[in-house]
Write a protein that holds these residues in place. Sequence first.
Motif, PDB file in Angstrom:
ATOM      1  N   PHE A 150       0.842  -1.196   0.000  1.00 21.64           N
ATOM      2  CA  PHE A 150       0.000   0.000   0.000  1.00 21.64           C
ATOM      3  C   PHE A 150       0.873   1.240   0.000  1.00 21.64           C
ATOM      4  N   ARG A 151       0.384   2.273  -0.679  1.00 16.18           N
ATOM      5  CA  ARG A 151       1.165   3.494  -0.846  1.00 16.18           C
ATOM      6  C   ARG A 151       0.275   4.718  -0.718  1.00 16.18           C
ATOM      7  N   ASP A 152       0.869   5.799  -0.266  1.00 16.02           N
ATOM      8  CA  ASP A 152       0.200   7.092  -0.137  1.00 16.02           C
ATOM      9  C   ASP A 152      -0.172   7.593  -1.536  1.00 16.02           C
ATOM     10  N   ILE A 153      -1.430   7.953  -1.735  1.00 13.71           N
ATOM     11  CA  ILE A 153      -1.880   8.421  -3.039  1.00 13.71           C
ATOM     12  C   ILE A 153      -1.093   9.642  -3.494  1.00 13.71           C
ATOM     13  N   ASN A 154      -0.734  10.516  -2.557  1.00 14.58           N
ATOM     14  CA  ASN A 154      -0.047  11.760  -2.895  1.00 14.58           C
ATOM     15  C   ASN A 154       1.474  11.662  -2.845  1.00 14.58           C
ATOM     16  N   ASN A 155       1.988  10.522  -2.391  1.00 16.90           N
ATOM     17  CA  ASN A 155       3.436  10.355  -2.292  1.00 16.90           C
ATOM     18  C   ASN A 155       3.758   8.874  -2.463  1.00 16.90           C
ATOM     19  N   HIS A 156       3.971   8.461  -3.696  1.00 16.69           N
ATOM     20  CA  HIS A 156       4.159   7.043  -3.980  1.00 16.69           C
ATOM     21  C   HIS A 156       5.437   6.475  -3.389  1.00 16.69           C
ATOM     22  N   GLN A 157       6.341   7.339  -2.945  1.00 17.49           N
ATOM     23  CA  GLN A 157       7.548   6.848  -2.276  1.00 17.49           C
ATOM     24  C   GLN A 157       7.240   6.343  -0.866  1.00 17.49           C
ATOM     25  N   ASN A 158       6.132   6.794  -0.318  1.00 16.67           N
ATOM     26  CA  ASN A 158       5.699   6.344   1.007  1.00 16.67           C
ATOM     27  C   ASN A 158       4.848   5.088   0.823  1.00 16.67           C
ATOM     28  N   LYS A 159       5.506   3.937   0.792  1.00 16.75           N
ATOM     29  CA  LYS A 159       4.797   2.683   0.556  1.00 16.75           C
ATOM     30  C   LYS A 159       5.299   1.607   1.504  1.00 16.75           C
ATOM     31  N   HIS A 160       4.453   0.618   1.735  1.00 18.68           N
ATOM     32  CA  HIS A 160       4.715  -0.404   2.746  1.00 18.68           C
ATOM     33  C   HIS A 160       4.258  -1.753   2.213  1.00 18.68           C
ATOM     34  N   ARG A 161       4.770  -2.806   2.818  1.00 18.20           N
ATOM     35  CA  ARG A 161       4.448  -4.167   2.374  1.00 18.20           C
ATOM     36  C   ARG A 161       4.169  -5.061   3.569  1.00 18.20           C
ATOM     37  N   LEU A 162       3.053  -5.796   3.485  1.00 21.42           N
ATOM     38  CA  LEU A 162       2.735  -6.864   4.428  1.00 21.42           C
ATOM     39  C   LEU A 162       2.724  -8.177   3.669  1.00 21.42           C
ATOM     40  N   GLU A 163       2.994  -9.284   4.359  1.00 22.12           N
ATOM     41  CA  GLU A 163       2.727 -10.599   3.790  1.00 22.12           C
ATOM     42  C   GLU A 163       1.516 -11.158   4.514  1.00 22.12           C
ATOM     43  N   LEU A 164       0.446 -11.371   3.767  1.00 26.58           N
ATOM     44  CA  LEU A 164      -0.822 -11.799   4.361  1.00 26.58           C
ATOM     45  C   LEU A 164      -0.819 -13.310   4.527  1.00 26.58           C
ATOM     46  N   ALA A 165      -0.929 -13.754   5.763  1.00 27.91           N
ATOM     47  CA  ALA A 165      -0.802 -15.166   6.108  1.00 27.91           C
ATOM     48  C   ALA A 165      -2.104 -15.927   5.863  1.00 27.91           C
ATOM     49  N   HIS A 166      -1.977 -17.235   5.739  1.00 27.56           N
ATOM     50  CA  HIS A 166      -3.104 -18.159   5.646  1.00 27.56           C
ATOM     51  C   HIS A 166      -3.966 -18.035   6.905  1.00 27.56           C
ATOM     52  N   GLY A 167      -5.244 -17.680   6.730  1.00 23.67           N
ATOM     53  CA  GLY A 167      -6.141 -17.519   7.871  1.00 23.67           C
ATOM     54  C   GLY A 167      -6.151 -16.144   8.483  1.00 23.67           C
ATOM     55  N   SER A 168      -5.460 -15.193   7.850  1.00 23.27           N
ATOM     56  CA  SER A 168      -5.376 -13.834   8.412  1.00 23.27           C
ATOM     57  C   SER A 168      -6.507 -12.947   7.914  1.00 23.27           C
ATOM     58  N   LEU A 169      -6.761 -11.882   8.677  1.00 24.19           N
ATOM     59  CA  LEU A 169      -7.793 -10.916   8.332  1.00 24.19           C
ATOM     60  C   LEU A 169      -7.172  -9.522   8.306  1.00 24.19           C
ATOM     61  N   LEU A 170      -7.442  -8.781   7.239  1.00 25.25           N
ATOM     62  CA  LEU A 170      -6.976  -7.405   7.095  1.00 25.25           C
ATOM     63  C   LEU A 170      -8.201  -6.515   6.957  1.00 25.25           C
ATOM     64  N   VAL A 171      -8.263  -5.456   7.758  1.00 20.97           N
ATOM     65  CA  VAL A 171      -9.422  -4.553   7.737  1.00 20.97           C
ATOM     66  C   VAL A 171      -8.949  -3.158   7.347  1.00 20.97           C
ATOM     67  N   MET A 172      -9.477  -2.654   6.240  1.00 24.12           N
ATOM     68  CA  MET A 172      -9.234  -1.279   5.813  1.00 24.12           C
ATOM     69  C   MET A 172     -10.502  -0.487   6.104  1.00 24.12           C
ATOM     70  N   SER A 173     -10.374   0.627   6.828  1.00 25.06           N
ATOM     71  CA  SER A 173     -11.571   1.368   7.221  1.00 25.06           C
ATOM     72  C   SER A 173     -11.254   2.856   7.312  1.00 25.06           C
ATOM     73  N   GLY A 174     -12.249   3.628   7.798  1.00 26.34           N
ATOM     74  CA  GLY A 174     -12.068   5.071   7.904  1.00 26.34           C
ATOM     75  C   GLY A 174     -11.772   5.690   6.550  1.00 26.34           C
ATOM     76  N   LYS A 175     -10.785   6.577   6.497  1.00 21.68           N
ATOM     77  CA  LYS A 175     -10.430   7.269   5.261  1.00 21.68           C
ATOM     78  C   LYS A 175      -9.316   6.559   4.489  1.00 21.68           C
ATOM     79  N   PHE A 176      -9.111   5.278   4.770  1.00 21.90           N
ATOM     80  CA  PHE A 176      -8.003   4.571   4.130  1.00 21.90           C
ATOM     81  C   PHE A 176      -8.075   4.649   2.604  1.00 21.90           C
ATOM     82  N   GLN A 177      -9.256   4.415   2.032  1.00 23.34           N
ATOM     83  CA  GLN A 177      -9.382   4.399   0.575  1.00 23.34           C
ATOM     84  C   GLN A 177      -9.196   5.787  -0.045  1.00 23.34           C
TER      85      GLN A 177
END
Length: 205
Positions: A150-177
Amino acid sequence: MTVDMFEQSLIGAIENSAPGQLKYLPQWLDLKTADDFYQQLLTQIFWQSETIRMYGREVKVPRKIAWYGDDDAAYTYSGITHQPKKWLALLHQLRERIKSDLNIETNSVLANLYRDGQDSMGWHSDNEPELGNEPNIVSLSLGQPRYFDFRDINNHQNKHRLELAHGSLLVMSGKFQQHWQHQVPKQRKVSEPRINLTFRKVFAN
Protein backbone atom coordinates in the motif's frame (compact mmCIF):
# COMPACT_ATOMS: atom_id res chain seq x y z
CA MET A 1 -3.21 6.29 9.54
CA THR A 2 -3.58 4.17 12.65
CA VAL A 3 -2.39 0.58 12.65
CA ASP A 4 -3.07 -2.15 15.16
CA MET A 5 0.26 -3.98 15.28
CA PHE A 6 -0.67 -7.51 16.22
CA GLU A 7 2.70 -8.79 15.02
CA GLN A 8 5.34 -6.11 14.72
CA SER A 9 7.66 -8.47 12.85
CA LEU A 10 5.09 -8.94 10.09
CA ILE A 11 3.92 -5.38 9.80
CA GLY A 12 7.23 -3.57 10.24
CA ALA A 13 7.58 0.16 10.72
CA ILE A 14 4.60 2.08 9.30
CA GLU A 15 4.58 5.87 9.41
CA ASN A 16 1.54 7.80 10.62
CA SER A 17 1.68 10.07 7.59
CA ALA A 18 -1.93 10.09 6.36
CA PRO A 19 -5.37 9.43 7.84
CA GLY A 20 -6.98 6.05 7.53
CA GLN A 21 -7.19 2.83 9.49
CA LEU A 22 -5.52 -0.51 8.84
CA LYS A 23 -5.90 -3.50 11.16
CA TYR A 24 -4.18 -6.86 10.70
CA LEU A 25 -5.20 -10.04 12.53
CA PRO A 26 -2.63 -12.67 11.48
CA GLN A 27 -4.36 -15.69 13.08
CA TRP A 28 -8.04 -14.84 12.84
CA LEU A 29 -8.68 -18.46 11.83
CA ASP A 30 -6.72 -21.30 13.41
CA LEU A 31 -4.69 -23.45 11.01
CA LYS A 32 -7.07 -26.42 10.91
CA THR A 33 -10.11 -24.19 10.26
CA ALA A 34 -8.25 -22.18 7.63
CA ASP A 35 -7.19 -25.37 5.83
CA ASP A 36 -10.75 -26.71 5.88
CA PHE A 37 -12.31 -23.46 4.65
CA TYR A 38 -9.71 -23.14 1.89
CA GLN A 39 -10.46 -26.58 0.50
CA GLN A 40 -14.22 -26.03 0.64
CA LEU A 41 -14.16 -22.63 -1.05
CA LEU A 42 -11.71 -23.72 -3.74
CA THR A 43 -14.35 -26.16 -5.04
CA GLN A 44 -17.64 -24.53 -3.97
CA ILE A 45 -17.14 -21.02 -5.34
CA PHE A 46 -18.19 -20.53 -8.98
CA TRP A 47 -14.91 -19.07 -10.21
CA GLN A 48 -15.03 -17.08 -13.44
CA SER A 49 -12.48 -15.48 -15.76
CA GLU A 50 -13.17 -11.92 -16.87
CA THR A 51 -12.04 -9.56 -19.60
CA ILE A 52 -11.98 -5.79 -19.14
CA ARG A 53 -11.31 -2.95 -21.57
CA MET A 54 -8.18 -0.91 -20.83
CA TYR A 55 -6.67 1.78 -23.03
CA GLY A 56 -8.86 0.73 -25.94
CA ARG A 57 -8.15 -2.99 -25.86
CA GLU A 58 -9.52 -6.12 -24.23
CA VAL A 59 -7.39 -7.43 -21.34
CA LYS A 60 -7.86 -10.64 -19.35
CA VAL A 61 -8.13 -10.09 -15.60
CA PRO A 62 -5.08 -11.87 -14.09
CA ARG A 63 -7.05 -13.89 -11.53
CA LYS A 64 -10.46 -15.60 -11.24
CA ILE A 65 -13.32 -13.93 -9.40
CA ALA A 66 -16.84 -14.43 -8.05
CA TRP A 67 -19.37 -12.04 -6.44
CA TYR A 68 -21.80 -13.17 -3.73
CA GLY A 69 -24.21 -11.19 -1.61
CA ASP A 70 -27.70 -9.96 -0.80
CA ASP A 71 -30.09 -9.55 -3.72
CA ASP A 72 -29.66 -5.76 -3.91
CA ALA A 73 -25.85 -5.79 -3.62
CA ALA A 74 -24.91 -5.23 -7.28
CA TYR A 75 -21.39 -3.85 -7.61
CA THR A 76 -19.63 -2.08 -10.48
CA TYR A 77 -15.86 -1.92 -10.87
CA SER A 78 -13.52 -1.82 -13.89
CA GLY A 79 -16.59 -0.93 -15.94
CA ILE A 80 -18.37 -4.24 -15.20
CA THR A 81 -21.54 -4.54 -13.11
CA HIS A 82 -21.67 -7.74 -11.06
CA GLN A 83 -24.99 -9.17 -9.94
CA PRO A 84 -24.54 -11.16 -6.74
CA LYS A 85 -24.88 -14.90 -6.55
CA LYS A 86 -26.75 -16.34 -3.57
CA TRP A 87 -24.68 -16.69 -0.41
CA LEU A 88 -22.88 -19.98 0.03
CA ALA A 89 -23.38 -21.34 3.54
CA LEU A 90 -19.69 -20.96 4.41
CA LEU A 91 -19.48 -17.40 3.06
CA HIS A 92 -22.54 -16.47 5.11
CA GLN A 93 -20.95 -18.08 8.19
CA LEU A 94 -17.85 -15.93 7.70
CA ARG A 95 -20.00 -12.84 7.23
CA GLU A 96 -21.72 -13.49 10.57
CA ARG A 97 -18.42 -14.04 12.37
CA ILE A 98 -17.09 -10.73 11.02
CA LYS A 99 -20.19 -9.04 12.39
CA SER A 100 -19.75 -10.75 15.76
CA ASP A 101 -15.99 -10.22 16.12
CA LEU A 102 -15.62 -6.76 14.57
CA ASN A 103 -19.11 -5.24 14.73
CA ILE A 104 -18.94 -4.61 10.98
CA GLU A 105 -22.02 -5.09 8.80
CA THR A 106 -21.47 -6.44 5.29
CA ASN A 107 -23.85 -7.47 2.53
CA SER A 108 -21.52 -8.87 -0.13
CA VAL A 109 -18.15 -10.45 -0.80
CA LEU A 110 -15.78 -10.34 -3.74
CA ALA A 111 -13.83 -13.60 -4.02
CA ASN A 112 -10.50 -13.63 -5.85
CA LEU A 113 -8.53 -16.74 -6.79
CA TYR A 114 -4.84 -16.10 -7.42
CA ARG A 115 -3.83 -19.34 -9.14
CA ASP A 116 -0.09 -18.73 -8.71
CA GLY A 117 2.38 -15.87 -8.49
CA GLN A 118 1.60 -14.70 -12.02
CA ASP A 119 -1.91 -13.72 -10.94
CA SER A 120 -2.07 -10.25 -9.40
CA MET A 121 -4.06 -7.08 -8.78
CA GLY A 122 -2.71 -3.66 -9.74
CA TRP A 123 -2.66 -0.42 -7.76
CA HIS A 124 -6.15 0.82 -6.89
CA SER A 125 -8.41 2.15 -4.15
CA ASP A 126 -11.80 0.66 -3.27
CA ASN A 127 -13.52 4.01 -3.76
CA GLU A 128 -16.53 3.17 -5.92
CA PRO A 129 -19.54 5.41 -5.08
CA GLU A 130 -21.73 2.50 -3.94
CA LEU A 131 -19.27 1.75 -1.11
CA GLY A 132 -19.81 5.12 0.58
CA ASN A 133 -17.24 7.66 1.77
CA GLU A 134 -15.50 5.58 4.45
CA PRO A 135 -16.04 1.91 3.61
CA ASN A 136 -15.03 -1.05 5.73
CA ILE A 137 -13.22 -3.58 3.54
CA VAL A 138 -12.65 -6.84 5.43
CA SER A 139 -10.19 -9.11 3.64
CA LEU A 140 -9.67 -12.78 4.53
CA SER A 141 -6.65 -14.62 3.09
CA LEU A 142 -6.57 -18.40 2.63
CA GLY A 143 -3.87 -20.54 1.05
CA GLN A 144 -0.51 -19.31 -0.21
CA PRO A 145 0.72 -16.18 1.62
CA ARG A 146 1.01 -13.21 -0.74
CA TYR A 147 2.35 -9.67 -0.50
CA PHE A 148 -0.03 -6.77 0.07
CA ASP A 149 1.49 -3.38 -0.84
CA PHE A 150 0.00 0.00 0.00
CA ARG A 151 1.17 3.49 -0.85
CA ASP A 152 0.20 7.09 -0.14
CA ILE A 153 -1.88 8.42 -3.04
CA ASN A 154 -0.05 11.76 -2.90
CA ASN A 155 3.44 10.35 -2.29
CA HIS A 156 4.16 7.04 -3.98
CA GLN A 157 7.55 6.85 -2.28
CA ASN A 158 5.70 6.34 1.01
CA LYS A 159 4.80 2.68 0.56
CA HIS A 160 4.72 -0.40 2.75
CA ARG A 161 4.45 -4.17 2.37
CA LEU A 162 2.74 -6.86 4.43
CA GLU A 163 2.73 -10.60 3.79
CA LEU A 164 -0.82 -11.80 4.36
CA ALA A 165 -0.80 -15.17 6.11
CA HIS A 166 -3.10 -18.16 5.65
CA GLY A 167 -6.14 -17.52 7.87
CA SER A 168 -5.38 -13.83 8.41
CA LEU A 169 -7.79 -10.92 8.33
CA LEU A 170 -6.98 -7.41 7.10
CA VAL A 171 -9.42 -4.55 7.74
CA MET A 172 -9.23 -1.28 5.81
CA SER A 173 -11.57 1.37 7.22
CA GLY A 174 -12.07 5.07 7.90
CA LYS A 175 -10.43 7.27 5.26
CA PHE A 176 -8.00 4.57 4.13
CA GLN A 177 -9.38 4.40 0.57
CA GLN A 178 -9.23 8.19 0.24
CA HIS A 179 -5.52 8.38 1.08
CA TRP A 180 -4.00 5.04 0.13
CA GLN A 181 -3.81 2.69 -2.84
CA HIS A 182 -3.07 -1.02 -2.56
CA GLN A 183 -2.04 -3.92 -4.77
CA VAL A 184 -1.23 -7.64 -4.81
CA PRO A 185 1.95 -7.80 -6.93
CA LYS A 186 3.20 -10.68 -9.04
CA GLN A 187 5.59 -13.05 -7.26
CA ARG A 188 7.54 -15.23 -9.68
CA LYS A 189 8.54 -17.86 -7.12
CA VAL A 190 4.97 -18.51 -5.92
CA SER A 191 3.40 -21.66 -7.37
CA GLU A 192 0.42 -22.32 -5.08
CA PRO A 193 -3.08 -20.73 -5.11
CA ARG A 194 -4.43 -18.10 -2.77
CA ILE A 195 -8.10 -17.29 -2.08
CA ASN A 196 -8.93 -13.75 -0.99
CA LEU A 197 -12.42 -12.84 0.26
CA THR A 198 -13.15 -9.12 0.60
CA PHE A 199 -16.36 -8.52 2.51
CA ARG A 200 -17.98 -5.11 2.15
CA LYS A 201 -21.27 -3.23 2.29
CA VAL A 202 -22.71 -1.97 -0.98
CA PHE A 203 -25.28 0.80 -0.88
CA ALA A 204 -28.00 0.77 -3.52
CA ASN A 205 -27.87 3.67 -5.97
